[in-house]
Write a protein that holds these residues in place. Structure first.
Motif, PDB file in Angstrom:
ATOM      1  N   ILE A  25      29.163  46.248  33.825  1.00  0.00           N
ATOM      2  CA  ILE A  25      29.882  46.219  35.098  1.00  0.00           C
ATOM      3  C   ILE A  25      29.708  44.859  35.775  1.00  0.00           C
ATOM      4  O   ILE A  25      30.656  44.316  36.348  1.00  0.00           O
ATOM      5  N   TYR A  26      28.520  44.279  35.680  1.00  0.00           N
ATOM      6  CA  TYR A  26      28.292  42.960  36.274  1.00  0.00           C
ATOM      7  C   TYR A  26      29.238  41.922  35.667  1.00  0.00           C
ATOM      8  O   TYR A  26      29.852  41.128  36.388  1.00  0.00           O
ATOM      9  N   ASP A  27      29.381  41.924  34.343  1.00  0.00           N
ATOM     10  CA  ASP A  27      30.312  40.992  33.692  1.00  0.00           C
ATOM     11  C   ASP A  27      31.742  41.228  34.157  1.00  0.00           C
ATOM     12  O   ASP A  27      32.491  40.280  34.418  1.00  0.00           O
ATOM     13  N   PHE A  28      32.142  42.491  34.244  1.00  0.00           N
ATOM     14  CA  PHE A  28      33.500  42.794  34.694  1.00  0.00           C
ATOM     15  C   PHE A  28      33.727  42.306  36.123  1.00  0.00           C
ATOM     16  O   PHE A  28      34.734  41.670  36.421  1.00  0.00           O
ATOM     17  N   LEU A  33      36.958  40.648  38.104  1.00  0.00           N
ATOM     18  CA  LEU A  33      37.414  40.814  39.482  1.00  0.00           C
ATOM     19  C   LEU A  33      37.260  39.554  40.317  1.00  0.00           C
ATOM     20  O   LEU A  33      38.100  39.275  41.173  1.00  0.00           O
ATOM     21  N   TYR A  34      36.200  38.781  40.086  1.00  0.00           N
ATOM     22  CA  TYR A  34      35.972  37.573  40.883  1.00  0.00           C
ATOM     23  C   TYR A  34      36.562  36.315  40.235  1.00  0.00           C
ATOM     24  O   TYR A  34      36.251  35.216  40.643  1.00  0.00           O
ATOM     25  N   SER A  35      37.430  36.486  39.247  1.00  0.00           N
ATOM     26  CA  SER A  35      38.041  35.320  38.604  1.00  0.00           C
ATOM     27  C   SER A  35      38.948  34.596  39.599  1.00  0.00           C
ATOM     28  O   SER A  35      39.352  35.144  40.612  1.00  0.00           O
ATOM     29  N   ASN A  36      39.266  33.352  39.298  1.00  0.00           N
ATOM     30  CA  ASN A  36      40.097  32.547  40.194  1.00  0.00           C
ATOM     31  C   ASN A  36      41.583  32.850  40.059  1.00  0.00           C
ATOM     32  O   ASN A  36      42.382  32.352  40.835  1.00  0.00           O
ATOM     33  N   THR A  37      41.957  33.640  39.082  1.00  0.00           N
ATOM     34  CA  THR A  37      43.358  33.975  38.877  1.00  0.00           C
ATOM     35  C   THR A  37      43.796  35.017  39.902  1.00  0.00           C
ATOM     36  O   THR A  37      43.142  36.035  40.070  1.00  0.00           O
ATOM     37  N   SER A  38      44.900  34.742  40.583  1.00  0.00           N
ATOM     38  CA  SER A  38      45.454  35.700  41.531  1.00  0.00           C
ATOM     39  C   SER A  38      46.855  36.061  41.073  1.00  0.00           C
ATOM     40  O   SER A  38      47.684  35.191  40.840  1.00  0.00           O
ATOM     41  N   TYR A  39      47.099  37.343  40.923  1.00  0.00           N
ATOM     42  CA  TYR A  39      48.383  37.811  40.422  1.00  0.00           C
ATOM     43  C   TYR A  39      49.324  38.268  41.527  1.00  0.00           C
ATOM     44  O   TYR A  39      50.515  38.116  41.440  1.00  0.00           O
ATOM     45  N   ARG A  50      43.974  42.186  37.265  1.00  0.00           N
ATOM     46  CA  ARG A  50      42.732  41.540  36.808  1.00  0.00           C
ATOM     47  C   ARG A  50      42.016  42.413  35.774  1.00  0.00           C
ATOM     48  O   ARG A  50      41.461  41.921  34.802  1.00  0.00           O
ATOM     49  N   TYR A  51      42.030  43.723  36.010  1.00  0.00           N
ATOM     50  CA  TYR A  51      41.444  44.655  35.047  1.00  0.00           C
ATOM     51  C   TYR A  51      42.139  44.521  33.691  1.00  0.00           C
ATOM     52  O   TYR A  51      41.488  44.412  32.657  1.00  0.00           O
ATOM     53  N   ILE A  52      43.460  44.539  33.687  1.00  0.00           N
ATOM     54  CA  ILE A  52      44.223  44.440  32.440  1.00  0.00           C
ATOM     55  C   ILE A  52      43.976  43.092  31.768  1.00  0.00           C
ATOM     56  O   ILE A  52      43.814  43.015  30.553  1.00  0.00           O
ATOM     57  N   SER A  53      43.909  42.033  32.558  1.00  0.00           N
ATOM     58  CA  SER A  53      43.643  40.708  32.000  1.00  0.00           C
ATOM     59  C   SER A  53      42.268  40.654  31.337  1.00  0.00           C
ATOM     60  O   SER A  53      42.107  40.051  30.271  1.00  0.00           O
TER      61      SER A  53
END
Length: 141
Positions: A25-28, A33-39, A50-53
């Motif tokens: 969960i920490y990695d996820f 979730l905290y990635s810089n990509t915003s959809y 973000r989950y699907i990515s």
């Protein structure tokens, strides 16, 4: 008034990544979730994307979803197929059809990821969400 108070209560009681003990969960959370990509500007849709990515499921089951969500999913993830027997299941709890017939015990939960949207939309969706939390068949909420 229900919705703002519900969100305020959530933000007061929510924790951050430092309180997560599971490496999975920490990695996820930190990489997905905290990635810089915003959809999307819609927060719940952004979290789903973000989950699907991060996990790249090949199929998803959409329950109560609108056509806009389906269109966005296909634009961002052309490989994604829609199925009624998927390991990833999306529920829009504000959908009238789901509010009347939602029973978690009818779903085989083995190796499934359930994504619940609009859990704080109104008192009815909040009640459905609370009943989901009370089931013993899930591990992470």
């Amino acid at each position: 008034m229900f919705k703002p108070l519900s969100y305020l209560k959530f933000y007061i009681t929510a924790s951050n990544a430092h309180g997560i003990h599971s490496p999975f969960i920490y990695d996820f959370v930190t990489k997905g979730l905290y990635s810089n990509t915003s959809y999307s500007r819609v927060k719940s849709m952004d979290i789903l994307l973000r989950y699907i990515s991060y996990f790249t499921p090949q199929t998803i089951e959409l329950n109560g979803a609108n056509d806009t969500l389906k269109k966005v999913l296909l634009e961002e993830f052309p490989f994604l197929e829609f199925s009624t027997s998927s390991e990833t299941i999306y529920f829009d709890l504000s959908s009238e059809s789901l509010q009347h017939m939602f029973h978690l015990e009818d779903i085989d939960l083995n190796n499934k990821t359930l994504f619940f949207d609009r859990i704080r939309q109104n008192k009815k969706t909040k009640k459905i969400w609370k009943s989901i939390l009370e089931t013993k068949d899930h591990f992470i909420t």
